[in-house]
Design a protein around this motif. Structure first.
Motif, PDB file in Angstrom:
ATOM      1  N   CYS A 191     -12.403  37.073  20.685  1.00 56.86           N
ATOM      2  CA  CYS A 191     -12.545  36.513  19.335  1.00 56.86           C
ATOM      3  C   CYS A 191     -13.253  35.164  19.385  1.00 56.86           C
ATOM      4  N   ILE A 219     -13.486  32.938  17.230  1.00 55.17           N
ATOM      5  CA  ILE A 219     -12.769  31.877  16.524  1.00 55.17           C
ATOM      6  C   ILE A 219     -11.583  31.412  17.369  1.00 55.17           C
ATOM      7  N   CYS A 220     -10.783  32.369  17.840  1.00 51.31           N
ATOM      8  CA  CYS A 220      -9.597  32.021  18.625  1.00 51.31           C
ATOM      9  C   CYS A 220      -9.972  31.605  20.047  1.00 51.31           C
ATOM     10  N   PHE A 225      -2.945  36.381  10.407  1.00 55.85           N
ATOM     11  CA  PHE A 225      -4.015  36.181   9.431  1.00 55.85           C
ATOM     12  C   PHE A 225      -3.543  36.430   8.002  1.00 55.85           C
TER      13      PHE A 225
HETATM   14 ZN   LIG Z   1      -9.310  35.418  16.349  1.00 58.07          ZN
END
Ligand SMILES: [Zn+2]
Length: 265
Positions: free
Chosen positions: A130, A132-133, A156
């Protein structure tokens, strides 16, 4: 942020769409072509997806996927886009009968997850898939089929969503933590600006391991790119189509499309 640019309705706000496809999928397997389309988003919504307003600005074709060498191919495009933003070009408006200075910006790219990895130069495979993570990506390695699966999606949801407290219906634990916020453009730039770019197969292994991000995305050459908070968008419909293709391919056992391999078994 750019009122001067925004005030002129003839300035273009472009979306860049890119994906790999094989036009002769049933004939040959070793051809990959990557069309790059520009869509004009500041014309009415019922027009902006019409064929005559889409521009096929580039086509990458070759025997193999371009992977991170994609930046080399994109260089002339980025150069043009840079010119379109910094200086603009003189364009004749036939309706008014005068020449004006046309400027353009790309405000996002639209693609599926794999192309996302190519464009943002993030490895969307393996454990930290991911973007973002990043290192906080929650994953599990399945013991027998040796595949990575990604878990903890309930974070989320809204903070007090009832699913978050359910245990039995999910994996036995509640999920109360929130989702991570994506990095803003300038934060991302600070992160990637020092990475030395090595193209081709000579890329050293240790270099790739140290950084999850292998290089600075080509788009940071555009002066406004660091001011965009959402730079790459996933085309959900397209991702769903890919998932459906795999499902149908597996259910009907279509050769080349099925995911029912040895590892899965
Ligand atoms: Zn993520």
């Amino acid at each position: 942020m750019y009122p001067e640019f925004g005030a002129k309705p003839r300035n273009l706000q472009l979306g860049l769409a890119l994906d790999g496809m094989n036009p002769f999928g049933n004939l040959s397997t070793n051809l990959s072509s990557w069309p790059i389309l520009l869509m004009i988003y500041n014309i009415p919504p019922w027009l902006c997806m019409k064929r005559k307003y889409m521009m096929l600005c580039m086509m990458m074709a070759g025997p193999r996927q371009p992977r991170n060498v994609i930046d080399v191919y994109l260089t002339p495009l980025i150069e043009d886009l840079r010119n379109l933003w910094v200086d603009g070009v003189n364009v004749y408006d036939a309706n008014v009968g005068q020449t004006f200075r046309l400027r353009a910006m790309i405000f996002c790219t639209v693609n599926d997850f794999l192309a996302y990895g190519n464009l943002s130069s993030y490895s969307v495979k393996r454990h930290h898939a991911c973007p973002i993570c990043e290192k906080n990506t929650s994953f599990m390695q399945l013991k027998h089929c040796k595949k990575t699966i990604y878990t903890r999606h309930r974070r989320f949801l809204k903070p007090y969503h009832s699913y978050r407290r359910l245990k039995k219906a999910f994996n036995g634990t509640p999920e109360i933590e929130g989702a991570l916020e994506p990095l803003a453009g300038h934060e991302m730039y600070d992160r990637v600006k020092d990475i030395i770019i090595v193209f081709g197969k000579t890329q050293r292994k240790d270099h790739a391991d140290k950084n999850i991000r292998k290089k600075m995305s080509m788009f940071f050459d555009l002066p406004y790119w660091t001011n965009l908070n959402v730079r790459h968008c996933l085309n959900v419909m397209h991702v769903e189509k890919n998932v459906c293709d795999s499902l149908i391919g597996t259910l009907l056992n279509i050769k080349g499309k099925t995911k029912d391999g040895l590892k899965c078994r």
